[in-house]
Structures are given as structure tokens and as C-alpha cells.
Design a protein around this motif. Structure first.
Motif, PDB file in Angstrom:
ATOM      1  N   ARG A 168     -44.274 -10.885  -4.708  1.00 48.03           N
ATOM      2  CA  ARG A 168     -45.521 -10.984  -3.953  1.00 48.03           C
ATOM      3  C   ARG A 168     -46.657 -11.516  -4.825  1.00 48.03           C
ATOM      4  NH1 ARG A 168     -48.754  -5.279  -3.269  1.00 48.03           N
ATOM      5  NH2 ARG A 168     -48.744  -4.623  -5.443  1.00 48.03           N
ATOM      6  N   LYS A 169     -47.645 -12.111  -4.181  1.00 41.29           N
ATOM      7  CA  LYS A 169     -48.947 -12.420  -4.774  1.00 41.29           C
ATOM      8  C   LYS A 169     -49.965 -11.756  -3.856  1.00 41.29           C
ATOM      9  CE  LYS A 169     -48.039 -15.328  -8.251  1.00 41.29           C
ATOM     10  NZ  LYS A 169     -48.513 -16.725  -8.207  1.00 41.29           N
ATOM     11  N   ILE A 170     -50.665 -10.773  -4.347  1.00 43.44           N
ATOM     12  CA  ILE A 170     -51.538  -9.952  -3.504  1.00 43.44           C
ATOM     13  C   ILE A 170     -52.574 -10.831  -2.810  1.00 43.44           C
ATOM     14  CG2 ILE A 170     -53.138  -7.996  -3.483  1.00 43.44           C
ATOM     15  CD1 ILE A 170     -51.753  -7.020  -6.058  1.00 43.44           C
ATOM     16  N   ASN A 171     -52.688 -10.652  -1.509  1.00 44.33           N
ATOM     17  CA  ASN A 171     -53.622 -11.403  -0.654  1.00 44.33           C
ATOM     18  C   ASN A 171     -53.254 -12.878  -0.511  1.00 44.33           C
ATOM     19  OD1 ASN A 171     -55.071  -9.086  -0.241  1.00 44.33           O
ATOM     20  ND2 ASN A 171     -56.882  -9.718  -1.391  1.00 44.33           N
ATOM     21  N   ARG A 172     -52.133 -13.302  -1.118  1.00 45.22           N
ATOM     22  CA  ARG A 172     -51.777 -14.725  -1.043  1.00 45.22           C
ATOM     23  C   ARG A 172     -50.350 -14.954  -0.570  1.00 45.22           C
ATOM     24  NH1 ARG A 172     -52.660 -17.040  -6.737  1.00 45.22           N
ATOM     25  NH2 ARG A 172     -51.722 -18.875  -5.753  1.00 45.22           N
ATOM     26  N   ARG A 173     -49.411 -14.124  -1.000  1.00 46.50           N
ATOM     27  CA  ARG A 173     -48.024 -14.333  -0.608  1.00 46.50           C
ATOM     28  C   ARG A 173     -47.384 -12.985  -0.337  1.00 46.50           C
ATOM     29  NH1 ARG A 173     -45.235 -17.532  -4.888  1.00 46.50           N
ATOM     30  NH2 ARG A 173     -44.681 -15.572  -5.912  1.00 46.50           N
ATOM     31  N   LYS A 174     -46.746 -12.883   0.824  1.00 46.56           N
ATOM     32  CA  LYS A 174     -46.094 -11.634   1.198  1.00 46.56           C
ATOM     33  C   LYS A 174     -44.893 -11.365   0.300  1.00 46.56           C
ATOM     34  CE  LYS A 174     -45.200 -12.573   5.480  1.00 46.56           C
ATOM     35  NZ  LYS A 174     -44.769 -12.407   6.892  1.00 46.56           N
ATOM     36  N   PRO A 175     -44.519 -10.086   0.168  1.00 44.49           N
ATOM     37  CA  PRO A 175     -43.275  -9.775  -0.554  1.00 44.49           C
ATOM     38  C   PRO A 175     -42.088 -10.389   0.171  1.00 44.49           C
ATOM     39  CG  PRO A 175     -44.572  -7.781  -0.114  1.00 44.49           C
ATOM     40  CD  PRO A 175     -45.185  -8.876   0.680  1.00 44.49           C
ATOM     41  N   ILE A 176     -41.063 -10.749  -0.583  1.00 51.36           N
ATOM     42  CA  ILE A 176     -39.834 -11.212   0.063  1.00 51.36           C
ATOM     43  C   ILE A 176     -39.234 -10.041   0.839  1.00 51.36           C
ATOM     44  CG2 ILE A 176     -39.366 -13.015  -1.628  1.00 51.36           C
ATOM     45  CD1 ILE A 176     -37.363 -11.151  -2.970  1.00 51.36           C
ATOM     46  N   ALA A 177     -38.475 -10.371   1.866  1.00 55.67           N
ATOM     47  CA  ALA A 177     -37.841  -9.349   2.707  1.00 55.67           C
ATOM     48  C   ALA A 177     -36.482  -8.981   2.113  1.00 55.67           C
ATOM     49  CB  ALA A 177     -37.682  -9.878   4.127  1.00 55.67           C
ATOM     50  N   PHE A 178     -36.351  -7.752   1.642  1.00 55.10           N
ATOM     51  CA  PHE A 178     -35.050  -7.280   1.173  1.00 55.10           C
ATOM     52  C   PHE A 178     -35.055  -5.761   1.181  1.00 55.10           C
ATOM     53  CE2 PHE A 178     -37.567  -7.177  -2.627  1.00 55.10           C
ATOM     54  CZ  PHE A 178     -37.001  -6.251  -3.486  1.00 55.10           C
ATOM     55  N   ASP A 179     -33.888  -5.174   1.035  1.00 51.50           N
ATOM     56  CA  ASP A 179     -33.736  -3.723   1.049  1.00 51.50           C
ATOM     57  C   ASP A 179     -34.105  -3.186  -0.334  1.00 51.50           C
ATOM     58  OD1 ASP A 179     -32.855  -1.076   1.044  1.00 51.50           O
ATOM     59  OD2 ASP A 179     -31.164  -1.506   2.376  1.00 51.50           O
ATOM     60  N   VAL A 180     -35.339  -2.768  -0.484  1.00 44.76           N
ATOM     61  CA  VAL A 180     -35.840  -2.341  -1.795  1.00 44.76           C
ATOM     62  C   VAL A 180     -35.053  -1.143  -2.309  1.00 44.76           C
ATOM     63  CG1 VAL A 180     -37.838  -1.442  -3.046  1.00 44.76           C
ATOM     64  CG2 VAL A 180     -38.145  -3.243  -1.340  1.00 44.76           C
ATOM     65  N   GLU A 181     -34.780  -0.184  -1.443  1.00 43.75           N
ATOM     66  CA  GLU A 181     -34.069   1.019  -1.890  1.00 43.75           C
ATOM     67  C   GLU A 181     -32.670   0.683  -2.385  1.00 43.75           C
ATOM     68  OE1 GLU A 181     -33.048   5.594  -0.482  1.00 43.75           O
ATOM     69  OE2 GLU A 181     -34.148   4.236   0.857  1.00 43.75           O
ATOM     70  N   ALA A 182     -31.976  -0.195  -1.664  1.00 42.49           N
ATOM     71  CA  ALA A 182     -30.628  -0.565  -2.079  1.00 42.49           C
ATOM     72  C   ALA A 182     -30.648  -1.262  -3.441  1.00 42.49           C
ATOM     73  CB  ALA A 182     -29.985  -1.476  -1.028  1.00 42.49           C
ATOM     74  N   VAL A 183     -31.604  -2.133  -3.659  1.00 40.10           N
ATOM     75  CA  VAL A 183     -31.703  -2.854  -4.925  1.00 40.10           C
ATOM     76  C   VAL A 183     -32.039  -1.890  -6.063  1.00 40.10           C
ATOM     77  CG1 VAL A 183     -33.113  -4.518  -6.209  1.00 40.10           C
ATOM     78  CG2 VAL A 183     -32.235  -5.105  -3.937  1.00 40.10           C
ATOM     79  N   LEU A 184     -33.001  -0.997  -5.858  1.00 38.14           N
ATOM     80  CA  LEU A 184     -33.375  -0.054  -6.910  1.00 38.14           C
ATOM     81  C   LEU A 184     -32.232   0.898  -7.228  1.00 38.14           C
ATOM     82  CD1 LEU A 184     -37.059   0.821  -5.903  1.00 38.14           C
ATOM     83  CD2 LEU A 184     -36.278  -0.773  -7.664  1.00 38.14           C
ATOM     84  N   ALA A 185     -31.536   1.345  -6.190  1.00 35.96           N
ATOM     85  CA  ALA A 185     -30.415   2.262  -6.416  1.00 35.96           C
ATOM     86  C   ALA A 185     -29.309   1.586  -7.225  1.00 35.96           C
ATOM     87  CB  ALA A 185     -29.869   2.751  -5.076  1.00 35.96           C
ATOM     88  N   ARG A 186     -29.024   0.327  -6.897  1.00 31.79           N
ATOM     89  CA  ARG A 186     -27.976  -0.387  -7.624  1.00 31.79           C
ATOM     90  C   ARG A 186     -28.410  -0.688  -9.053  1.00 31.79           C
ATOM     91  NH1 ARG A 186     -22.975  -0.341  -8.738  1.00 31.79           N
ATOM     92  NH2 ARG A 186     -21.858  -2.344  -8.768  1.00 31.79           N
ATOM     93  N   ALA A 187     -29.671  -1.026  -9.236  1.00 29.57           N
ATOM     94  CA  ALA A 187     -30.184  -1.253 -10.584  1.00 29.57           C
ATOM     95  C   ALA A 187     -30.024   0.008 -11.429  1.00 29.57           C
ATOM     96  CB  ALA A 187     -31.643  -1.688 -10.525  1.00 29.57           C
ATOM     97  N   ALA A 188     -30.310   1.165 -10.824  1.00 27.64           N
ATOM     98  CA  ALA A 188     -30.156   2.430 -11.545  1.00 27.64           C
ATOM     99  C   ALA A 188     -28.698   2.649 -11.939  1.00 27.64           C
ATOM    100  CB  ALA A 188     -30.663   3.580 -10.683  1.00 27.64           C
ATOM    101  N   GLU A 189     -27.793   2.349 -11.030  1.00 26.50           N
ATOM    102  CA  GLU A 189     -26.362   2.515 -11.329  1.00 26.50           C
ATOM    103  C   GLU A 189     -25.910   1.608 -12.465  1.00 26.50           C
ATOM    104  OE1 GLU A 189     -24.235   1.703  -7.769  1.00 26.50           O
ATOM    105  OE2 GLU A 189     -24.921   3.501  -6.713  1.00 26.50           O
ATOM    106  N   LEU A 190     -26.414   0.384 -12.471  1.00 20.47           N
ATOM    107  CA  LEU A 190     -25.966  -0.611 -13.441  1.00 20.47           C
ATOM    108  C   LEU A 190     -26.701  -0.530 -14.775  1.00 20.47           C
ATOM    109  CD1 LEU A 190     -25.789  -3.632 -10.966  1.00 20.47           C
ATOM    110  CD2 LEU A 190     -23.827  -2.552 -12.082  1.00 20.47           C
ATOM    111  N   GLY A 191     -27.795   0.223 -14.814  1.00 16.00           N
ATOM    112  CA  GLY A 191     -28.582   0.287 -16.039  1.00 16.00           C
ATOM    113  C   GLY A 191     -29.506  -0.904 -16.217  1.00 16.00           C
ATOM    114  N   VAL A 192     -29.808  -1.605 -15.121  1.00 22.33           N
ATOM    115  CA  VAL A 192     -30.760  -2.716 -15.171  1.00 22.33           C
ATOM    116  C   VAL A 192     -32.165  -2.158 -14.942  1.00 22.33           C
ATOM    117  CG1 VAL A 192     -31.501  -4.872 -14.079  1.00 22.33           C
ATOM    118  CG2 VAL A 192     -29.050  -4.381 -14.352  1.00 22.33           C
ATOM    119  N   ALA A 193     -33.095  -2.511 -15.795  1.00 20.95           N
ATOM    120  CA  ALA A 193     -34.476  -2.064 -15.620  1.00 20.95           C
ATOM    121  C   ALA A 193     -35.181  -2.946 -14.596  1.00 20.95           C
ATOM    122  CB  ALA A 193     -35.215  -2.124 -16.949  1.00 20.95           C
TER     123      ALA A 193
END
Length: 606
Positions: free
Chosen positions: A499-524
Motif C-alpha cells: 500500500r501507499k497511504i492515501n495513494r494506493r490501496k493494499p493488494i487483495a490477499f489473505d493476510v492471515e494465511a500469509v502471516l501464518a505460513r510465514a510464521a511456520e516457515l520462519g520468514v520474517a
């Protein structure tokens, strides 16, 4: 004319030149000058009056120095005014809308004489925009959606932009008569990413001189209201500022009340009522025995502040209010940092003695994303290293772009290897800081990475991010990010929502799924500290913390001066309740290296 106003005029010139299709190098010269002016701590007006050679400043040549001197002496710029004779100022606003840009803004003006957002909306709804060459139905729909979003954010400006106006005003008021204490309250004090207006709270035994001094501030555009203890003004950029002067014994209670948020204050007042107390902006009052919460004629709970007019009100005895800590202590709570006051469990945590020790800028030991002149940065690799060393960091990472971003000189395999040779040489000259081989690598549309595996293996830190195809459907975007995270060399997912605040919307994706998988994989996941990104946002950071996801805070600096934006990222982290233990780059270097090492590969999900 102060530095903020000078930067605004030069930025407007750059915008108009871009709409006109002027020489890109000339446009860039103005953009670079704007950045120089924005980071100057010394007033340019004073430098002009003292005869200081402005050409000694970065990116300020003879022409730009002449512009600045003209602005300081006359308050305007003849060159800008000549440009506006050809291009309406309102086109600058149009070019910031999604789907428009400078060339299309000019075409809208030349073909349809559209010079403002309202006119553009009317033409788009009538289908006239889609008929223009290079537009079409999809662009027209994108423009309409962008206009709707623009209107939602038009009344709020970036926190960092608000600072440029608020800090000089606070300094001016601080030099005035009678003032004893002064604090900025509201969303500004809570360090929200955008600010609608600004609340200033002061104490003074004689309020009148304070108000008189405020109304003499040179940057005021309009006086909206003027009173003995409260005045409201609008500054030149439209930012509304409200100054209240209160008695010293009420200062803490007023600061709690006007810092907010509304939800936090409601819960705090409810807790007070449960203890036979009432909290208002005037203080904490002990209610008479048997008194309940005041109610309106309709029988609904009334705001506690409406029932107490001043300390010593007849229906209660004032017991506290001079300091914020006194207000919280009166209801059995520790003082709660302003960034946490959003009713996200902070009152319960204070009651249980579990308030977090929030991360501070001084806790950071390294910065893990920045760019040099190898791609789109403005300082050399060695200058960025020296800048990080000056900040006291133990380690850092240069993360220039990969080849997919050809427009910003992204590195191909040959140039990346050459950069590694320079990194080796700079390491030898700067033993005071650990310099990591790193790169910000584009996640391509299918989730593959924009760098060959043998080169990925040669990096100390692999940072991946999205810079294209922002419009993919959520399911496809989620799969794209998840595939990138699965690559065993990936260490950090940068500015995850793009995102760019006030200029570009966040991309559409499942934030929880991505964060959960990052936690599993050890990706920060990165908290990007750029003031117009602050990506991840605070609520996503709360989720990341709860999921056990590793977090890094990086500046994404493109010049040495931007290394100081780290504080905005830290403030965003504090809003999410992050402690040093949640942030990887608070670790000493040996521990950090162990922390970023990927655990044994987890099986990809089907």
C-alpha cells in the motif's frame, strides 16, 4: 515563508512540469530539491537573510537557489505562476488518482477540459472518459473507484506531513509569553498513520497572551474561532489546529481526554463509575455516596464530561487530574502509553500489570532494507554504510532492486556480482559495522523470484516484495505470495500489502494465511517505516504478533537522510504493542544471524 512552504511550491512546479511532459531530468532536479528542502533543519529564510550560499546544499543549483531566494523575498514564484497559466492547479490533484497520471491528466484537460475531481467524476459516469484514446472502460472504472477512495482520505494527511507543520508551530508557541506546558494530543500523539486535525493542549495562568501569540503565527490562513481559552485556526495547507489552555490542576485529565481514542476513554470512564468516580477533562471526581452514572432524559449513559463543569463541581469532589498518571492511578491502572490507547486490551493489561515494555528506536541494532545508486538510491553504497554506522547500528543490509524493475535500474546477474565486489571493499574500510549482501527481489506474477537460485544462495539476506500486478484477484495474489515464501532462501517479506497511504490501496490477499505460513516457515515480515507505507499496518502487526510471526523494522531508505524514518516504523510497532523481543533486528549480530536462518524446510501446502 518556511521550509515546508518552499518545498510545497517546488513540488508543485515538478508536478506541473510532469503534466506538461517536460524533460525528465528537469523534473527530477525539482524533486531532488524538494527532498533537500524537506530535510533541512535550518530555516532557508534565515540562510538567505545571512547570505549563505544555497548552492552548497545537495541538489540546489543556481536556478533552484534563485527560486528559493525569490520565494523567501516575495512569497511567490513567477515561474510557477507562468506554468499555471497553461495548466490548471487542479490537474495536480487529478494526476494522483489511480488510472490517471500526468499524461492522462493533460489529455483529460486538452480533450474534455476536465480540470477537477468533480468534473472528472461527472464525465466518467457519463461514459465520456472511456471514449478517449488510451483510457477505456476498465480505466474509467478504476478512476471512479479511485475518486471514491480519494474522497475518503482527502481530509486526512500523513503523520509525517502533519509534523512539518506542527513542529514549527509548537516551537513558535513555546517561545511565547505565559506558556507553562504544551503538548500535542489526539491522533497525532497516538502516532496514527494519518491525522485529520491537531489538538494542542497548554497550561497558563493567563491564557489571553497565549491566544494572542497564536493568532499572530505567520502560517495561519484562517482564524475559524477565537476565544479566551480556546482558538481554532487553519494553516496554509488546510490543516486545522485547535489550541486549548487549561488550568494546571486539570492538565493531566485534559491530556487523557483529548488524546483519546474515544473507545479508550469510554472504557476508562466506565471503570471510574464502577468505583464511584467520574472522569472528565477537568479531573477525577469522587461521586457522593449513592450517586450513579449520570443519565440523559432518554435514560442512556451520558458523557461524564457533560456532568462536570469544573473542579469542585457540586456533585463530586475533585481528587486528581494534574498529571495523566494520577488519572490512571485513581482507577487502579498504570499509566498507559498514548500509542496503545485504542481499546485493544490495554486497559485490561494495565489492570493486570501486564503492559508491554514497548520497543524504542534505541533498541534497533540494524536496518535491513535500503537502496543505493546501484539502483534507485541517491547515495552511494559507502555513503549509506557510513550513514548507518553514524546511527550506531551493528549491522545493515543494502537491498537494491532486481532486474524486473528496469525503470529503477534493477540489478541483473552481472551487476549484482560487481556490487558484491564493492561490498567486499567497503566491508574492509568499515569494520565498525557488519554489511550484509542482500537484495530486494521482485515476486513475479506466478510467485517465482526475479533472481537465479545460484545467486540467491550467495546472498546473506533475501528480501522479497511485490512491485507489479497489484490488481490480481485475492486468491491468485495469496497463492503468489505463499509460493514466494516457500522458497528456502527467502528471509524477509517486505512491505507485504504494497500500500501507499492515501495513494494506493493494499493488494487483495489473505493476510492471515500469509502471516501464518510465514510464521511456520520462519520468514520474517517487514514493517516498512517509510511514512507513506507503514506496511504492515498496526492491526496486521497485532495479528502477526499473535501468530508468532517474526518481524523486522526497516526504513527502505533511498538516501542517507531517510535513515531517520526508522522512528515512524517504531511508532507503528508500539501501536501494535510490540516489545523488543518481537523484532528481530533488536538482536545482537550473532543472535540475529542465527534468527534469520531458515529452519528445515516445511512441506509446501497443496
Amino acid at each position: 515563508m518556511d521550509n515546508v512552504d518552499i518545498a510545497r511550491v517546488l513540488a508543485e512546479v515538478a508536478d506541473i512540469l510532469e503534466i506538461q511532459g517536460a524533460d525528465p531530468f528537469r523534473i527530477r532536479a525539482y524533486r531532488n530539491a524538494v527532498r533537500t528542502v524537506e530535510v533541512q533543519t535550518r530555516p532557508l529564510a534565515r540562510m538567505v537573510s545571512e547570505g549563505v550560499a544555497l548552492t552548497g546544499l545537495p541538489a540546489i543549483g543556481k536556478e533552484m537557489a534563485g527560486h528559493i531566494r525569490e520565494l523567501v523575498s516575495t512569497g511567490t514564484l513567477a515561474f510557477r505562476d507562468r506554468l499555471l497559466a497553461d495548466v490548471p492547479r487542479s490537474l495536480v490533484e487529478l494526476m494522483r488518482l489511480p488510472g490517471v497520471g500526468p499524461k492522462k491528466a493533460r489529455m483529460l484537460w486538452d480533450e474534455l477540459r476536465i480540470g477537477g475531481v468533480d468534473e472528472l467524476e461527472a464525465a466518467a459516469r457519463a461514459g465520456r472518459v472511456a471514449r478517449l484514446a488510451g483510457f477505456g472502460e476498465k480505466t474509467q472504472a478504476k478512476i471512479l473507484a479511485g475518486i471514491e477512495e480519494h474522497r475518503q482520505h482527502a481530509s486526512r494527511i500523513l503523520l509525517a506531513e502533519a509534523e512539518r507543520y506542527v513542529e514549527p508551530l509548537v516551537g513558535y508557541l513555546g517561545d511565547g509569553p505565559e506558556l507553562e506546558r504544551l503538548e500535542v494530543a489526539g491522533s497525532y500523539r497516538r502516532r496514527c498513520e494519518t491525522v485529520g486535525d491537531v489538538d494542542l493542549l497548554a497550561t497558563a495562568r493567563e491564557p489571553a497572551p497565549v491566544m494572542t501569540h497564536l493568532l499572530r503565527y505567520p502560517q495561519i490562513d484562517k482564524v475559524l474561532m477565537s476565544g479566551d481559552t480556546r482558538s481554532t485556526v487553519a494553516l496554509g495547507n488546510g490543516l486545522q489546529v485547535d489550541l486549548r489552555v487549561v488550568a494546571p490542576e486539570c492538565y493531566g485529565a485534559a491530556l487523557v481526554y483529548f488524546t483519546g481514542s474515544k473507545e479508550h476513554n469510554v472504557k476508562l470512564r466506565r471503570r471510574a463509575v464502577e468505583r464511584g468516580l467520574r472522569i472528565s477533562e477537568y479531573g477525577v471526581f469522587r461521586l457522593p455516596a449513592g450517586a450513579g452514572q449520570p443519565t440523559t432524559a432518554a435514560g442512556t449513559p451520558a458523557a461524564a464530561e457533560a456532568a462536570a463543569a469544573a473542579p469542585g463541581a457540586a456533585d463530586g469532589v475533585w481528587i486528581a487530574g494534574r498529571e495523566e498518571a494520577d488519572v490512571y492511578a485513581a482507577v487502579g491502572l498504570a499509566w498507559i502509553p498514548p500509542e496503545l490507547r485504542e481499546d485493544r486490551g490495554e486497559i485490561e493489561a494495565a489492570a493486570a500489570g501486564r503492559l508491554p515494555r514497548l520497543v524504542e528506536v534505541g533498541d534497533l541494532r540494524g536496518d535491513l532494507q535500503m537502496h543505493s545508486t546501484w539502483s534507485d538510491g541517491r547515495n552511494t553504497l559507502e555513503e549509506m554504510v557510513a550513514g548507518c554506522a553514524a546511527h550506531g547500528y551493528e549491522y545493515m543490509a543494502i537491498t537494491d532492486h532486481s532486474k524486473a524493475l528496469a525503470m529503477v535500474n534493477g540489478l541483473d546477474a552481472r551487476r549484482l556480482k560487481l556490487q558484491w565486489l564493492e561490498i567486499d571493499a567497503v566491508r574492509a574500510r568499515h569494520p565498525e559495522i557488519q554489511l550484509l549482501r542482500a537484495m530486494e527481489i521482485d515476486i513475479l506474477a506466478d510467485g517465482t523470484l526475479d533472481l537465479e537460485d545460484e545467486l540467491l544462495a550467495g546472498l546473506d539476506l533475501v528480501v522479497v516484495s511485490i512491485h507489479s500486478r497489484f490488481d490480481l484477484p485475492a486468491e491468485q495474489q495469496t497463492a503468489r505470495v505463499l509460493r514466494a515464501l516457500e522458497h528456502p532462501e527467502v528471509n524477509v517479506l517486505a512491505h507485504p500489502t504494497s500500500r501507499k497511504i492515501n495513494r494506493r490501496k493494499p493488494i487483495a490477499f489473505d493476510v492471515e494465511a500469509v502471516l501464518a505460513r510465514a510464521a511456520e516457515l520462519g520468514v520474517a515480515v517487514e514493517l516498512n517505516a517509510q511514512p507513506d507505507r507503514l506496511d504492515l499496518r498496526d492491526t496486521h502487526l497485532v495479528l502477526a504478533r499473535e501468530l508468532g510471526c517474526r518481524i523486522v523494522i526497516s526504513t527502505d531508505a533511498h538516501r542517507v537522510a531517510e535513515l531517520g524514518t526508522m522512528r515512524y516504523g517504531v511508532e507503528q510497532a508500539r501501536r501494535a504493542g510490540l516489545e523488543p523481543r518481537h523484532v528481530l533486528n533488536t538482536l545482537p549480530y550473532p543472535e540475529f544471524l542465527r534468527a534469520i536462518a531458515r529452519p528445515p524446510a516445511a512441506a509446501p501446502r497443496s
